[in-house]
Design a protein around this motif. Structure first.
Motif, PDB file in Angstrom:
ATOM      1  N   PRO A  86      13.685  14.050 -24.307  1.00 21.79           N
ATOM      2  CA  PRO A  86      12.602  13.367 -23.594  1.00 21.79           C
ATOM      3  C   PRO A  86      11.345  13.236 -24.461  1.00 21.79           C
ATOM      4  O   PRO A  86      10.893  14.214 -25.061  1.00 21.79           O
ATOM      5  CB  PRO A  86      12.348  14.273 -22.385  1.00 21.79           C
ATOM      6  N   TYR A  87      10.807  12.040 -24.531  1.00 20.21           N
ATOM      7  CA  TYR A  87       9.764  11.706 -25.496  1.00 20.21           C
ATOM      8  C   TYR A  87       9.003  10.483 -24.990  1.00 20.21           C
ATOM      9  O   TYR A  87       9.507   9.718 -24.174  1.00 20.21           O
ATOM     10  CB  TYR A  87      10.459  11.397 -26.828  1.00 20.21           C
ATOM     11  N   LEU A 242      -1.833   8.067 -25.196  1.00 14.62           N
ATOM     12  CA  LEU A 242      -1.300   9.236 -24.492  1.00 14.62           C
ATOM     13  C   LEU A 242      -2.308   9.754 -23.467  1.00 14.62           C
ATOM     14  O   LEU A 242      -2.390  10.944 -23.210  1.00 14.62           O
ATOM     15  CB  LEU A 242      -0.872  10.325 -25.500  1.00 14.62           C
ATOM     16  N   HIS A 243      -3.069   8.831 -22.924  1.00 21.23           N
ATOM     17  CA  HIS A 243      -4.036   9.115 -21.862  1.00 21.23           C
ATOM     18  C   HIS A 243      -3.593   8.379 -20.599  1.00 21.23           C
ATOM     19  O   HIS A 243      -3.637   7.138 -20.551  1.00 21.23           O
ATOM     20  CB  HIS A 243      -5.431   8.602 -22.245  1.00 21.23           C
ATOM     21  N   GLU A 261      -5.162  12.364 -17.648  1.00 20.36           N
ATOM     22  CA  GLU A 261      -4.371  13.443 -18.238  1.00 20.36           C
ATOM     23  C   GLU A 261      -3.931  13.034 -19.629  1.00 20.36           C
ATOM     24  O   GLU A 261      -3.381  11.944 -19.823  1.00 20.36           O
ATOM     25  CB  GLU A 261      -3.142  13.705 -17.373  1.00 20.36           C
ATOM     26  N   GLU A 262      -4.175  13.919 -20.577  1.00 20.83           N
ATOM     27  CA  GLU A 262      -3.743  13.659 -21.951  1.00 20.83           C
ATOM     28  C   GLU A 262      -2.529  14.522 -22.255  1.00 20.83           C
ATOM     29  O   GLU A 262      -2.513  15.714 -21.947  1.00 20.83           O
ATOM     30  CB  GLU A 262      -4.888  14.003 -22.920  1.00 20.83           C
ATOM     31  N   ILE A 263      -1.500  13.894 -22.839  1.00 22.94           N
ATOM     32  CA  ILE A 263      -0.295  14.640 -23.207  1.00 22.94           C
ATOM     33  C   ILE A 263      -0.025  14.462 -24.698  1.00 22.94           C
ATOM     34  O   ILE A 263      -0.621  13.608 -25.348  1.00 22.94           O
ATOM     35  CB  ILE A 263       0.951  14.131 -22.419  1.00 22.94           C
ATOM     36  N   TYR A 266       5.664  14.783 -26.745  1.00 23.28           N
ATOM     37  CA  TYR A 266       6.805  15.420 -26.080  1.00 23.28           C
ATOM     38  C   TYR A 266       6.475  15.804 -24.637  1.00 23.28           C
ATOM     39  O   TYR A 266       7.228  16.526 -23.988  1.00 23.28           O
ATOM     40  CB  TYR A 266       7.325  16.598 -26.908  1.00 23.28           C
ATOM     41  N   GLY A 267       5.322  15.347 -24.150  1.00 29.66           N
ATOM     42  CA  GLY A 267       5.016  15.497 -22.734  1.00 29.66           C
ATOM     43  C   GLY A 267       4.226  16.744 -22.385  1.00 29.66           C
ATOM     44  O   GLY A 267       3.947  16.992 -21.215  1.00 29.66           O
ATOM     45  N   LYS A 268       3.852  17.513 -23.408  1.00 31.64           N
ATOM     46  CA  LYS A 268       3.060  18.714 -23.131  1.00 31.64           C
ATOM     47  C   LYS A 268       1.626  18.295 -22.818  1.00 31.64           C
ATOM     48  O   LYS A 268       1.038  17.495 -23.529  1.00 31.64           O
ATOM     49  CB  LYS A 268       3.090  19.620 -24.367  1.00 31.64           C
TER      50      LYS A 268
END
Ligand code: FDA
Length: 503
Positions: A86-87, A242-243, A261-263, A266-268
Motif C-alpha cells: 500500500p502506497y 500529501l496534504h 492531514e499530512e502523510i 506509505y500512509g504514515k
C-alpha cells in the motif's frame, strides 16, 4: 495546528483546481494548493517516474494491497493484477456499493492517468445539459482558451493511416463503416510529434510502450506541464503534496479553516494542521469536493449549505465493451495506448453513443476490439453522508446503468451483425460479461451548477466559497469531460476574480 493564513486556498490539483490557481496567481493573489497525492517527478529505482501497465508496482495504486485494473481478466484469468505494498500511488479506484470510480491522485489529478482525449461536446448537447450557460461565450472564448493552455493537438492523418500502432483503430473504423457508422478523429494532449519519434526509435517510448493509466513517463502534456507549471510561474502559487483536507469550517470573521492531514508516501501520519483562508476553491473532483461539502453540511460545520449538495451525480453514461474479431482480422500486437478515433453516433435519436476506440495494448495479438462508450443515461445518483465511517456513500444501483448498456448494445449489435462477429465475455470479471457497467472514468456532478451553487460555482449559502471542478456538471456531457471542466472553470473563475476578489 500552526494556524497559517493564506488569502486563497485551492483544494486539489486537477483541471478545475489548476485553472483557479493559474488565474488567481496571475491576479496577484497568494494561493496555496493542497493535494493529497504526490508530485510525480522523481524517478524510482528503475529510472522511471511511473510504472508500466503490464508490470504494475506500488506506484500504480492509491493505497491498495492488490492492483484493481479496469480490464481485470483475460480468458477469465486474472493475469493483469499484482499484489503490491500500500502506497500513495497515482491511480485510485473508489469502490462504492454498486459503482466503482477511477480517479487520479497526485499533482495534476486525473491528467496523470487519463487517456488525454480532449473533446469539445456537441454544442447542442452542451446547451441541453447546461442551458443557463451562454454557449456562444463558451465556444468562442473559453473552449479555445482551455484547448490552448492544455496544448491540445491532433494526430497527423497520413501517419495514422500508415502506422502499425493504429491498426486497431483502422480495423474498428472499417467494421463500424460496414454497419453504416461514421468515425471522427479525437484530439489529445499527448504530443503526437513525440509519438512519431517514438515510432521511429528516436526517443524513449511511453504511449507506444503501453503506458497510460498508471502514468506516462513521456509524451503526455499533463497539467503539471501546462496549467500548473504556468501557475507556479506566477510566483504566487505554492503546492503542498500529501496534504489531505479533512474538514472545512468557518471563522467568525467569515474566513474558512481547513483541518489538513499530512502523510508520508506509505500512509504514515506526519502531522495535522489547520490552515485558514479568505477565499476557498474546491477542486477535489466530483467525489472529493462533494464529500467535503456533505461532511460540512451534515456535521453542522456549514449548516446553510443547500440540500442540493450530493445530488445530480452521473458516470457520463460510461460503458466498456469488447468484440472478438475473426482470425483474418487481427488488431495488431503493437497498439498505441493513446486513443485517436471515436465512433460518432450521437445524433441517433433512439440511442446516442460516442464510442472511443480504445487500444488493448497487451504486447501480443488478441483479436480484441475494445471500446469505451459514452451514452446518454438520464439516471442520477446521490451522495449521502455516512456518519459512522465519516465518508460519502454513493446511492446508485447497478440497474440505473441499464439505459446506458442498452444504448451501447444497440450500437455494437449493429457492428457485430454487419461483420458476423461476437462480443468478448471474458474481459470484465469472472462471469459471462460483455458490458462493463460497474465502473466509470468520468464521475460528474454532486455540486451541480445553478443548484448547489450559483451560475458561476459560488456555493449557495456562503460567501467566498467556490466549486471549480467536475462536480458542477450534472452527470453527463456526452464526450470525455476534461476540456469542458477546464473551459467552464475558465469562465467561472474569470467572473469570480473580477467581481469578488479584484473588486
Ligand atoms: P480531478 O479528479 O482531476 O482532480 C482532483 C484532485 O483533488 C486529485 O488530484 C485528488 O487527489 C485531489 N483531492 C481529492 N480530495 C482531496 C482532499 N480532500 N484533499 C486534497 N486533495 C484532494 N477525461 C477526458 O476528458 N479524456 C480522457 O481521455 C479521459 N480518460 C480517463 C482515463 C482514466 C483512467 C480516468 C481515471 C479518467 C479519465 N478521464 C478522461 C476523466 C478525467 O480525468 C476527469 O474527468 C478529470 O480529471 C476531472 O477533473 P477534476 O478537476 O474534476 O478533478
Amino acid at each position: 495546528g500552526d494556524g497559517a493564513f493564506v488569502p486563497a486556498v485551492v483544494i486539489g490539483t486537477g483541471y478545475g483546481a489548476a485553472v483557479a490557481a493559474l488565474r488567481l496567481g496571475e491576479a496577484g493573489v497568494e494561493t496555496l494548493m493542497l493535494e493529497m497525492g504526490q508530485q510525480w517527478d522523481k524517478p524510482g529505482a528503475d529510472g522511471n517516474v511511473f510504472c508500466g501497465m503490464l508490470k504494475p508496482d506500488e506506484r500504480s495504486s492509491w493505497f491498495k494491497s492488490r492492483t484493481e485494473a479496469p480490464l481485470g481478466s483475460f480468458l477469465w484469468l486474472d493475469l493483469v493484477n499484482k499484489d503490491i505494498t500500500p502506497y500513495a500511488g497515482v491511480l485510485d479506484r473508489v469502490n462504492f456499493d454498486q459503482m466503482s470510480v477511477y480517479v487520479g491522485r497526485g499533482v495534476g489529478g486525473g491528467s496523470l492517468v487519463n487517456g488525454g482525449m480532449a473533446v469539445q461536446p456537441k454544442r447542442s448537447y452542451f446547451e441541453e445539459v447546461l442551458p443557463q450557460v451562454d454557449s456562444a461565450e463558451m465556444y468562442d472564448r473559453y473552449f479555445p482558451r482551455a484547448n490552448s493552455v492544455l496544448r491540445v493537438n491532433n494526430i497527423d492523418k497520413g501517419w495514422f493511416e500508415d502506422t502499425e500502432w493504429y491498426k486497431f483503430a483502422r480495423v474498428s473504423r472499417e467494421q463500424a463503416g460496414k454497419a453504416g457508422l461514421g468515425t471522427t478523429f479525437v484530439p489529445n494532449v499527448y504530443d503526437f510529434d513525440y509519438m512519431r519519434r517514438e515510432a521511429d526509435g528516436q526517443v524513449p517510448k511511453s504511449g507506444l510502450a503501453t503506458e497510460v493509466i498508471y502514468g506516462n513517463n513521456h509524451g503526455k502534456q499533463s497539467l503539471d506541464k501546462t496549467y500548473l507549471a504556468a501557475a507556479l510561474g506566477t510566483g504566487k502559487v505554492t503546492i503542498k503534496t500529501l496534504h489531505q483536507v479533512k474538514t472545512i469550517s468557518r471563522q467568525r470573521d467569515g474566513g474558512y479553516v481547513l483541518s489538513v492531514e499530512e502523510i508520508d508516501a506509505y500512509g504514515k501520519r506526519v502531522g495535522r494542521k489547520e490552515i485558514s483562508c479568505k477565499y476557498l476553491f474546491l477542486g477535489a473532483g466530483s467525489l472529493g469536493s462533494t464529500e467535503l461539502l456533505l461532511r460540512a453540511r451534515e456535521t453542522g460545520a456549514l449548516p446553510d449549505l443547500s440540500s442540493e449538495v450530493g445530488a445530480g451525480w452521473g458516470p457520463n453514461g460510461n460503458i466498456m465493451t469488447a468484440r472478438a474479431n475473426h482470425i483474418w482480422n487481427p488488431t495488431g500486437a503493437h497498439q498505441s495506448s493513446i486513443p485517436a478515433l471515436g465512433i460518432d453516433d450521437w445524433n441517433n435519436p433512439d440511442a446516442p453513443v460516442f464510442a472511443e476506440i480504445a487500444p488493448m495494448p497487451a504486447g501480443l495479438e488478441t483479436w480484441v476490439s475494445l471500446y469505451l462508450a459514452i451514452t446518454k443515461n438520464p439516471e442520477r445518483g446521490t451522495f449521502v453522508y455516512d456518519k459512522a465511517n465519516d465518508r460519502a456513500n454513493l446511492r446508485w444501483t447497478r440497474d440505473q446503468n441499464t439505459p446506458a448498456v442498452n444504448a451501447a448494445r444497440s450500437l455494437f449489435d449493429r457492428i457485430n451483425k454487419a461483420n458476423t462477429t461476437m462480443y468478448r465475455y471474458d474481459l470484465f470479471g469472472s462471469k459471462l460479461k460483455n458490458f462493463a457497467d460497474d465502473f466509470c472514468y468520468h464521475p460528474l456532478g454532486g455540486c451541480v451548477l445553478g443548484k448547489a451553487t450559483d451560475l458561476y460555482g459560488r456555493v449557495s449559502g456562503y460567501k467566498n466559497l467556490y466549486v471549480t471542478d467536475g462536480s458542477l456538471i450534472p452527470g453527463s456531457i456526452g464526450v470525455n469531460p476534461f476540456v469542458t471542466i477546464t473551459a467552464l472553470a475558465e469562465r467561472n473563475v474569470e467572473r469570480i476574480i473580477k467581481q469578488d476578489i479584484a473588486a
